[in-house]
Scaffold this motif. Structure first.
Motif, short mmCIF file in Angstrom:
data_model
loop_
_atom_site.label_atom_id
_atom_site.label_comp_id
_atom_site.label_asym_id
_atom_site.label_seq_id
_atom_site.Cartn_x
_atom_site.Cartn_y
_atom_site.Cartn_z
N SER A 140 0.86 -1.18 0.00
CA SER A 140 0.00 0.00 0.00
C SER A 140 0.89 1.23 0.00
CB SER A 140 -0.91 0.00 1.23
OG SER A 140 -1.71 1.17 1.26
N PHE A 141 0.55 2.21 -0.80
CA PHE A 141 1.40 3.38 -0.94
C PHE A 141 0.66 4.70 -0.73
CE2 PHE A 141 3.04 -0.09 -3.55
CZ PHE A 141 4.33 -0.22 -3.03
N SER A 142 -0.65 4.62 -0.47
CA SER A 142 -1.42 5.84 -0.26
C SER A 142 -2.70 5.52 0.51
CB SER A 142 -1.77 6.51 -1.60
OG SER A 142 -2.60 5.65 -2.38
N HIS A 143 -3.34 6.57 1.01
CA HIS A 143 -4.61 6.39 1.70
C HIS A 143 -5.58 7.49 1.31
CE1 HIS A 143 -3.77 9.73 4.46
NE2 HIS A 143 -2.56 9.20 4.70
N GLU A 144 -6.85 7.24 1.56
CA GLU A 144 -7.87 8.24 1.25
C GLU A 144 -7.92 9.30 2.35
OE1 GLU A 144 -11.63 6.64 0.14
OE2 GLU A 144 -10.80 5.41 -1.47
N THR A 145 -8.64 10.38 2.09
CA THR A 145 -8.76 11.48 3.04
C THR A 145 -9.40 10.99 4.34
OG1 THR A 145 -9.01 13.02 1.20
CG2 THR A 145 -9.70 13.78 3.39
N LYS A 146 -8.92 11.54 5.45
CA LYS A 146 -9.47 11.19 6.77
C LYS A 146 -10.98 11.44 6.80
CE LYS A 146 -9.13 12.55 11.64
NZ LYS A 146 -8.48 13.46 12.60
N ARG A 147 -11.70 10.42 7.23
CA ARG A 147 -13.16 10.52 7.29
C ARG A 147 -13.69 9.37 8.15
NH1 ARG A 147 -15.15 6.54 3.89
NH2 ARG A 147 -13.70 5.82 2.26
N ASP A 148 -15.00 9.32 8.32
CA ASP A 148 -15.63 8.22 9.05
C ASP A 148 -15.68 6.99 8.15
OD1 ASP A 148 -15.95 10.12 10.96
OD2 ASP A 148 -18.14 10.18 10.87
N LEU A 149 -15.39 5.83 8.74
CA LEU A 149 -15.39 4.57 8.00
C LEU A 149 -16.39 3.60 8.61
CD1 LEU A 149 -11.52 3.99 7.72
CD2 LEU A 149 -13.00 5.09 6.03
N ASP A 150 -17.08 2.85 7.76
CA ASP A 150 -17.91 1.74 8.22
C ASP A 150 -17.15 0.44 7.93
OD1 ASP A 150 -20.04 3.21 9.22
OD2 ASP A 150 -21.05 3.31 7.29
N VAL A 151 -16.64 -0.15 8.98
CA VAL A 151 -15.80 -1.35 8.85
C VAL A 151 -16.68 -2.59 9.01
CG1 VAL A 151 -13.79 -2.56 9.75
CG2 VAL A 151 -13.87 -0.05 9.83
N LYS A 152 -16.61 -3.49 8.01
CA LYS A 152 -17.48 -4.67 7.99
C LYS A 152 -16.64 -5.95 7.92
CE LYS A 152 -21.03 -2.07 5.50
NZ LYS A 152 -21.90 -1.99 4.28
N PRO A 153 -16.90 -6.90 8.84
CA PRO A 153 -16.19 -8.18 8.79
C PRO A 153 -16.49 -8.94 7.50
CG PRO A 153 -17.28 -7.89 10.91
CD PRO A 153 -17.80 -6.81 10.00
N ILE A 154 -15.49 -9.61 6.98
CA ILE A 154 -15.68 -10.51 5.83
C ILE A 154 -15.23 -11.94 6.19
CG2 ILE A 154 -15.63 -8.80 3.99
CD1 ILE A 154 -12.68 -9.23 3.66
N ASN A 155 -14.80 -12.11 7.43
CA ASN A 155 -14.44 -13.44 7.93
C ASN A 155 -14.77 -13.47 9.43
OD1 ASN A 155 -13.35 -15.93 8.55
ND2 ASN A 155 -11.43 -15.59 7.45
N ALA A 156 -16.06 -13.34 9.72
CA ALA A 156 -16.52 -13.21 11.10
C ALA A 156 -16.23 -14.45 11.94
CB ALA A 156 -18.02 -12.91 11.12
N GLY A 157 -16.00 -15.60 11.31
CA GLY A 157 -15.73 -16.82 12.05
C GLY A 157 -14.31 -16.95 12.56
N PHE A 185 -1.93 -13.74 2.73
CA PHE A 185 -2.79 -12.71 3.32
C PHE A 185 -4.22 -13.25 3.48
CE2 PHE A 185 -5.54 -8.97 2.93
CZ PHE A 185 -4.88 -7.98 3.63
N VAL A 186 -4.79 -13.11 4.69
CA VAL A 186 -6.15 -13.57 4.97
C VAL A 186 -7.00 -12.36 5.35
CG1 VAL A 186 -7.62 -15.05 6.39
CG2 VAL A 186 -5.30 -15.81 5.76
N PRO A 187 -7.88 -11.88 4.46
CA PRO A 187 -8.72 -10.71 4.77
C PRO A 187 -9.71 -11.03 5.89
CG PRO A 187 -8.68 -11.16 2.40
CD PRO A 187 -8.09 -12.36 3.08
N LEU A 188 -9.87 -10.09 6.82
CA LEU A 188 -10.81 -10.26 7.93
C LEU A 188 -11.91 -9.21 7.94
CD1 LEU A 188 -8.35 -11.18 10.85
CD2 LEU A 188 -9.59 -12.73 9.32
N ALA A 189 -11.61 -7.99 7.50
CA ALA A 189 -12.63 -6.92 7.46
C ALA A 189 -12.22 -5.88 6.43
CB ALA A 189 -12.80 -6.29 8.83
N GLN A 190 -13.20 -5.13 5.97
CA GLN A 190 -12.94 -4.14 4.92
C GLN A 190 -13.82 -2.91 5.11
OE1 GLN A 190 -13.90 -6.52 1.49
NE2 GLN A 190 -16.09 -6.09 1.62
#
Length: 260
Positions: A140-157, A185-190
């Protein structure tokens, strides 16, 4: 008198045996510093918050205020000796020395667990070696502007995600853009990227060589780091990386708060 002495000795032996059976605290090294964040307060937020939740003792190295700083402990060939896990919370994106970066990554490849948070993902990004990026699990080499994020699990188990909200409203944080996800890499939330119009993984697990790695790009502000959701998450990640997390997301016996 002999009975009293025998009773006393038996009691001492019993107490000693119980003490020897009690698991030793996890000896964690935290490395923090660099630009753009309140590391002086974050080192306290993380160390105190995690130790309230798990049997962890800390050594903290916090130094440097610019992106080119080389953390002094990393200059030692055996810099990681004696630690059970390293929590990286650093922001040194302009360090370009490949050999220096590879020396940081080497103990983790050999099996030392790691926890990597927020700007650690962007550290050493100007180096040509991929070893730090492989350790992190993503490029990763950049990020979006600071703001509120809604973080959602994609591997809740996954044990790390046990107890995490169905949607976590993370106020005033930064969403790092996933440029490349490495094979282990194992994604857990996005969270959704408004600039890129797509989801980006912001919580994950990774394996680097023999080392287990927990990572999150979340945690720009002290408010985020101070939240129970964040501290619970990072604590579970640390316990998972060190092999002390049960499948239900609770600490293994002896590794809860106070050694419970």
């Amino acid at each position: 008198m002999r009975r009293l002495l025998s009773f006393f000795l038996a009691t001492v032996f019993a107490i000693t045996a119980l003490a020897e059976d009690k698991p030793k605290p996890i000896h964690a090294l935290m490395v923090c510093g660099g630009c753009c964040h309140d590391y002086e307060n974050q080192k306290k937020i993380l160390s105190e918050g995690i130790s309230k939740r798990a049997n962890v003792e800390w050594t903290i190295v916090c130094e440097g205020t610019d992106r080119e700083h080389r953390v002094s402990i990393y200059e030692k060939p055996d810099w990681a000796k004696g630690y059970d896990v390293v929590l990286h919370n650093e922001c040194f994106g302009f360090v370009k020395d490949d050999a220096f970066v590879e020396q940081i990554a080497k103990p983790h490849f050999e099996g030392l667990p790691a926890v990597v948070v927020h700007c650690s993902t962007h550290s050493y990004r100007q180096a040509s070696t991929d070893e730090w990026r492989k350790l992190i699990g993503q490029s990763s080499f950049s990020h979006e502007t600071k703001r509120d994020l809604d973080v959602k699990p994609i591997n809740a188990g996954h044990p790390i995600m046990k107890g995490f909200p169905v949607v976590w409203h993370d106020a005033g944080d930064e969403l790092y853009k996933n440029e490349k996800l490495w094979p282990n890499f194992v994604p857990l939330a996005q969270a959704y990227g408004q600039d890129t119009k797509k989801d980006h993984v912001c919580i994950w697990a990774n394996t680097y060589g023999k080392g287990k790695v927990f990572g999150t790009t979340l945690g720009h502000s002290n408010e985020t780091m101070s939240s129970d959701v964040y501290l619970d998450l990072v604590t579970r990640g640390l316990l998972w990386a060190t092999g002390h997390l049960n499948d239900d997301g609770t600490p293994a016996k002896g590794y809860g708060p106070g050694g419970k």
